[in-house]
Design a protein around this motif. Sequence first.
Motif, PDB file in Angstrom:
ATOM      1  N   ALA A 204       0.824  -1.211   0.396  1.00 50.57           N
ATOM      2  CA  ALA A 204       0.071  -0.039   0.173  1.00 50.57           C
ATOM      3  C   ALA A 204       0.920   0.770  -0.224  1.00 50.57           C
ATOM      4  O   ALA A 204       2.269   1.275   0.937  1.00 50.57           O
ATOM      5  CB  ALA A 204      -0.256  -0.192   1.524  1.00 50.57           C
ATOM      6  N   VAL A 205       0.871   2.396  -0.658  1.00 54.21           N
ATOM      7  CA  VAL A 205       1.262   3.383  -0.731  1.00 54.21           C
ATOM      8  C   VAL A 205       0.477   4.530  -1.111  1.00 54.21           C
ATOM      9  O   VAL A 205      -0.922   4.745  -1.501  1.00 54.21           O
ATOM     10  CB  VAL A 205       2.105   3.631  -2.393  1.00 54.21           C
ATOM     11  CG1 VAL A 205       2.873   4.836  -2.625  1.00 54.21           C
ATOM     12  CG2 VAL A 205       2.759   2.785  -2.537  1.00 54.21           C
ATOM     13  N   SER A 206       0.241   5.176   0.059  1.00 55.34           N
ATOM     14  CA  SER A 206      -0.094   6.892  -0.161  1.00 55.34           C
ATOM     15  C   SER A 206       0.581   8.469   0.625  1.00 55.34           C
ATOM     16  O   SER A 206       1.953   8.004   0.549  1.00 55.34           O
ATOM     17  CB  SER A 206      -1.299   6.400   1.280  1.00 55.34           C
ATOM     18  OG  SER A 206      -1.811   7.684   1.540  1.00 55.34           O
ATOM     19  N   ASP A 207      -0.133   8.744   0.224  1.00 66.27           N
ATOM     20  CA  ASP A 207       0.264  10.565   0.247  1.00 66.27           C
ATOM     21  C   ASP A 207       0.866  10.714   1.196  1.00 66.27           C
ATOM     22  O   ASP A 207       0.411  12.850   1.187  1.00 66.27           O
ATOM     23  CB  ASP A 207       0.124  11.189  -1.218  1.00 66.27           C
ATOM     24  CG  ASP A 207      -0.994  12.134  -1.734  1.00 66.27           C
ATOM     25  OD1 ASP A 207      -2.439  11.118  -0.385  1.00 66.27           O
ATOM     26  OD2 ASP A 207      -1.674  12.389  -2.254  1.00 66.27           O
ATOM     27  N   GLY A 208      -0.544  10.314   2.509  1.00 65.73           N
ATOM     28  CA  GLY A 208      -1.126  10.855   3.191  1.00 65.73           C
ATOM     29  C   GLY A 208      -1.910  11.724   3.404  1.00 65.73           C
ATOM     30  O   GLY A 208      -2.035  13.170   4.007  1.00 65.73           O
ATOM     31  N   ALA A 209      -2.883  11.425   2.785  1.00 68.26           N
ATOM     32  CA  ALA A 209      -3.815  12.646   2.634  1.00 68.26           C
ATOM     33  C   ALA A 209      -3.454  14.714   1.676  1.00 68.26           C
ATOM     34  O   ALA A 209      -4.129  15.162   2.389  1.00 68.26           O
ATOM     35  CB  ALA A 209      -5.019  12.863   3.519  1.00 68.26           C
ATOM     36  N   ARG A 217       4.452   4.356   2.915  1.00 71.92           N
ATOM     37  CA  ARG A 217       4.240   2.542   2.300  1.00 71.92           C
ATOM     38  C   ARG A 217       4.199   1.653   3.503  1.00 71.92           C
ATOM     39  O   ARG A 217       4.943   1.302   4.508  1.00 71.92           O
ATOM     40  CB  ARG A 217       5.723   2.473   1.487  1.00 71.92           C
ATOM     41  CG  ARG A 217       5.753   3.594   0.735  1.00 71.92           C
ATOM     42  CD  ARG A 217       7.666   3.694   0.279  1.00 71.92           C
ATOM     43  NE  ARG A 217       7.787   4.410  -0.496  1.00 71.92           N
ATOM     44  CZ  ARG A 217       7.268   4.673  -2.436  1.00 71.92           C
ATOM     45  NH1 ARG A 217       6.972   3.277  -2.485  1.00 71.92           N
ATOM     46  NH2 ARG A 217       8.297   4.874  -3.121  1.00 71.92           N
ATOM     47  N   TYR A 218       3.620   1.039   2.991  1.00 71.34           N
ATOM     48  CA  TYR A 218       2.585  -0.679   3.828  1.00 71.34           C
ATOM     49  C   TYR A 218       2.950  -1.689   3.516  1.00 71.34           C
ATOM     50  O   TYR A 218       2.674  -1.632   2.299  1.00 71.34           O
ATOM     51  CB  TYR A 218       2.055  -0.008   4.741  1.00 71.34           C
ATOM     52  CG  TYR A 218       1.562   0.777   5.145  1.00 71.34           C
ATOM     53  CD1 TYR A 218       1.690   1.270   6.939  1.00 71.34           C
ATOM     54  CD2 TYR A 218       0.981   2.173   4.569  1.00 71.34           C
ATOM     55  CE1 TYR A 218       1.129   2.319   7.869  1.00 71.34           C
ATOM     56  CE2 TYR A 218       0.230   3.974   5.147  1.00 71.34           C
ATOM     57  CZ  TYR A 218       0.672   3.449   6.829  1.00 71.34           C
ATOM     58  OH  TYR A 218       0.809   4.309   6.794  1.00 71.34           O
ATOM     59  N   ARG A 219       3.903  -2.961   3.965  1.00 77.82           N
ATOM     60  CA  ARG A 219       3.648  -3.918   3.582  1.00 77.82           C
ATOM     61  C   ARG A 219       3.301  -5.029   4.853  1.00 77.82           C
ATOM     62  O   ARG A 219       3.626  -4.457   5.767  1.00 77.82           O
ATOM     63  CB  ARG A 219       5.324  -4.658   3.389  1.00 77.82           C
ATOM     64  CG  ARG A 219       6.078  -4.255   1.831  1.00 77.82           C
ATOM     65  CD  ARG A 219       7.347  -4.126   1.889  1.00 77.82           C
ATOM     66  NE  ARG A 219       7.530  -3.572   0.373  1.00 77.82           N
ATOM     67  CZ  ARG A 219       7.524  -4.038  -0.464  1.00 77.82           C
ATOM     68  NH1 ARG A 219       6.754  -4.547  -1.103  1.00 77.82           N
ATOM     69  NH2 ARG A 219       8.419  -3.150  -1.467  1.00 77.82           N
ATOM     70  N   THR A 220       2.863  -6.374   3.856  1.00 82.92           N
ATOM     71  CA  THR A 220       2.360  -7.045   5.330  1.00 82.92           C
ATOM     72  C   THR A 220       1.022  -6.928   5.392  1.00 82.92           C
ATOM     73  O   THR A 220       0.267  -6.008   5.093  1.00 82.92           O
ATOM     74  CB  THR A 220       3.385  -7.135   6.777  1.00 82.92           C
ATOM     75  OG1 THR A 220       2.402  -7.056   7.467  1.00 82.92           O
ATOM     76  CG2 THR A 220       4.627  -7.717   6.751  1.00 82.92           C
ATOM     77  N   ARG A 221      -0.348  -8.146   5.105  1.00 85.19           N
ATOM     78  CA  ARG A 221      -1.593  -7.743   5.414  1.00 85.19           C
ATOM     79  C   ARG A 221      -1.779  -7.277   6.154  1.00 85.19           C
ATOM     80  O   ARG A 221      -2.475  -6.490   6.350  1.00 85.19           O
ATOM     81  CB  ARG A 221      -1.826  -9.322   5.235  1.00 85.19           C
ATOM     82  CG  ARG A 221      -2.184  -9.819   3.983  1.00 85.19           C
ATOM     83  CD  ARG A 221      -2.570 -10.941   3.618  1.00 85.19           C
ATOM     84  NE  ARG A 221      -2.199 -11.919   5.431  1.00 85.19           N
ATOM     85  CZ  ARG A 221      -2.785 -13.263   5.049  1.00 85.19           C
ATOM     86  NH1 ARG A 221      -4.115 -13.434   4.410  1.00 85.19           N
ATOM     87  NH2 ARG A 221      -2.801 -14.071   5.895  1.00 85.19           N
ATOM     88  N   GLU A 222      -1.156  -7.591   7.566  1.00 85.16           N
ATOM     89  CA  GLU A 222      -1.864  -6.934   9.301  1.00 85.16           C
ATOM     90  C   GLU A 222      -1.574  -5.817   9.202  1.00 85.16           C
ATOM     91  O   GLU A 222      -2.546  -4.805   9.236  1.00 85.16           O
ATOM     92  CB  GLU A 222      -1.354  -7.914  10.878  1.00 85.16           C
ATOM     93  CG  GLU A 222      -1.094  -8.660  10.596  1.00 85.16           C
ATOM     94  CD  GLU A 222      -0.949  -9.975   9.554  1.00 85.16           C
ATOM     95  OE1 GLU A 222       0.335  -9.930   8.116  1.00 85.16           O
ATOM     96  OE2 GLU A 222      -1.042 -10.810   9.883  1.00 85.16           O
ATOM     97  N   LEU A 283      -2.330  -1.113  -3.333  1.00 86.94           N
ATOM     98  CA  LEU A 283      -3.082   0.019  -3.048  1.00 86.94           C
ATOM     99  C   LEU A 283      -2.450   1.336  -3.682  1.00 86.94           C
ATOM    100  O   LEU A 283      -1.426   1.082  -2.655  1.00 86.94           O
ATOM    101  CB  LEU A 283      -4.272   0.084  -2.022  1.00 86.94           C
ATOM    102  CG  LEU A 283      -4.558  -0.771  -1.389  1.00 86.94           C
ATOM    103  CD1 LEU A 283      -4.398  -2.008  -0.256  1.00 86.94           C
ATOM    104  CD2 LEU A 283      -5.919  -0.379  -0.401  1.00 86.94           C
ATOM    105  N   HIS A 284      -2.938   2.463  -3.980  1.00 85.68           N
ATOM    106  CA  HIS A 284      -2.056   3.636  -3.796  1.00 85.68           C
ATOM    107  C   HIS A 284      -3.362   4.393  -3.583  1.00 85.68           C
ATOM    108  O   HIS A 284      -4.136   5.184  -4.518  1.00 85.68           O
ATOM    109  CB  HIS A 284      -2.190   3.955  -5.687  1.00 85.68           C
ATOM    110  CG  HIS A 284      -0.628   3.292  -5.879  1.00 85.68           C
ATOM    111  ND1 HIS A 284      -0.645   1.673  -6.503  1.00 85.68           N
ATOM    112  CD2 HIS A 284       0.330   3.175  -5.929  1.00 85.68           C
ATOM    113  CE1 HIS A 284      -0.048   1.022  -7.064  1.00 85.68           C
ATOM    114  NE2 HIS A 284       1.134   1.789  -6.751  1.00 85.68           N
ATOM    115  N   GLY A 285      -3.273   5.000  -3.114  1.00 81.91           N
ATOM    116  CA  GLY A 285      -4.370   6.573  -2.058  1.00 81.91           C
ATOM    117  C   GLY A 285      -3.941   7.901  -2.800  1.00 81.91           C
ATOM    118  O   GLY A 285      -2.611   8.090  -2.109  1.00 81.91           O
TER     119      GLY A 285
END
Length: 312
Positions: A204-209, A217-222, A283-285
């Motif tokens: 998952a990658v996000s620009d933090g709103a 950036r996040y990895r692992t399902r949890e 996911l890309h936010g």
Amino acid sequence: MDSAAVDRFEAGRGRLASLAYRLLGSAADAEDAVQDAFLRWQAADREQVRVPEAWLTKVVTNLCLDRLRSAQTRHERAAGAWLPEPLLDGDPMLGPAETFEQRESVSLAVLTLLERLSPVERAVYVLREAFSYSHAEIAGILDITESASQQHVHRARTRVAAERHRGAGTDPASARRVVEEFLAAAMSGRTERLVALLTDDVTAVSDGAGLAKRLLRYRTRERVATFVRAGFKPTPAKRRLAGGSPAFHIAVVNGSTAVLAVVDGRVAGAVAFEVIDDKVASLHGIAASDRLARLDEAWRRHEPDAPVISAW
């Protein structure tokens, strides 16, 4: 410039824009590059241009390379806060989508991965994968040898493939069902259901709103499930940041199923999902307003389906 020369350029504008978008990841920068190419076409000795399409492709490609190599661009992208500009389904800048390679080359996942390539590797990859240019043609566009073109595309394919999720693609209807189920689980706080809907190698990658200095950036399902649950949990502060209480719509963005947060007809955020084997692989936010301007403009002209969540 006579009308025939203008018409010849305009006939290829869409293709040039979709090329520039894949190279730069920004619709605004792509439009600037195409306009710069028009100015060069205007000033050129066009009687000496034997194949206008090839000439313009070379000009646009090298204008994009100049932008990618510029100190300002390197600084902005090296800062780690850059994500591609998302485009709504039907945007002509998305360009050709007849083959799997063409569709994949414009996905947010691949556009993000292309940032890790050198400018020349990126150009060779896009010209070869998305536009099916031969190595001889690419060599002429970039002023390199055919052997160098082959080496660049091999390295680019290897690097992209190493980071890509593997598995069977999911048809659009099934992908929408998975995303709707995922959104429902996120809204309900059912973290265990979120985990079950994620692939083992999810990212998952996000620009933090739009507020973070660096990409999140996040990895692992949890970890991804925890991040998603926190992101979709409604709070007064988030409503103030969004400018109101958003409704959530399902849309198609860069060829992927996406969730759009819409406040009073304005797109305040977008999350694009890559669904593989009926599970979410990435996911890309994106919520930075400057990255959503073109998508928002297209959305206002769009007749959307009813929101899957009407009040947040």
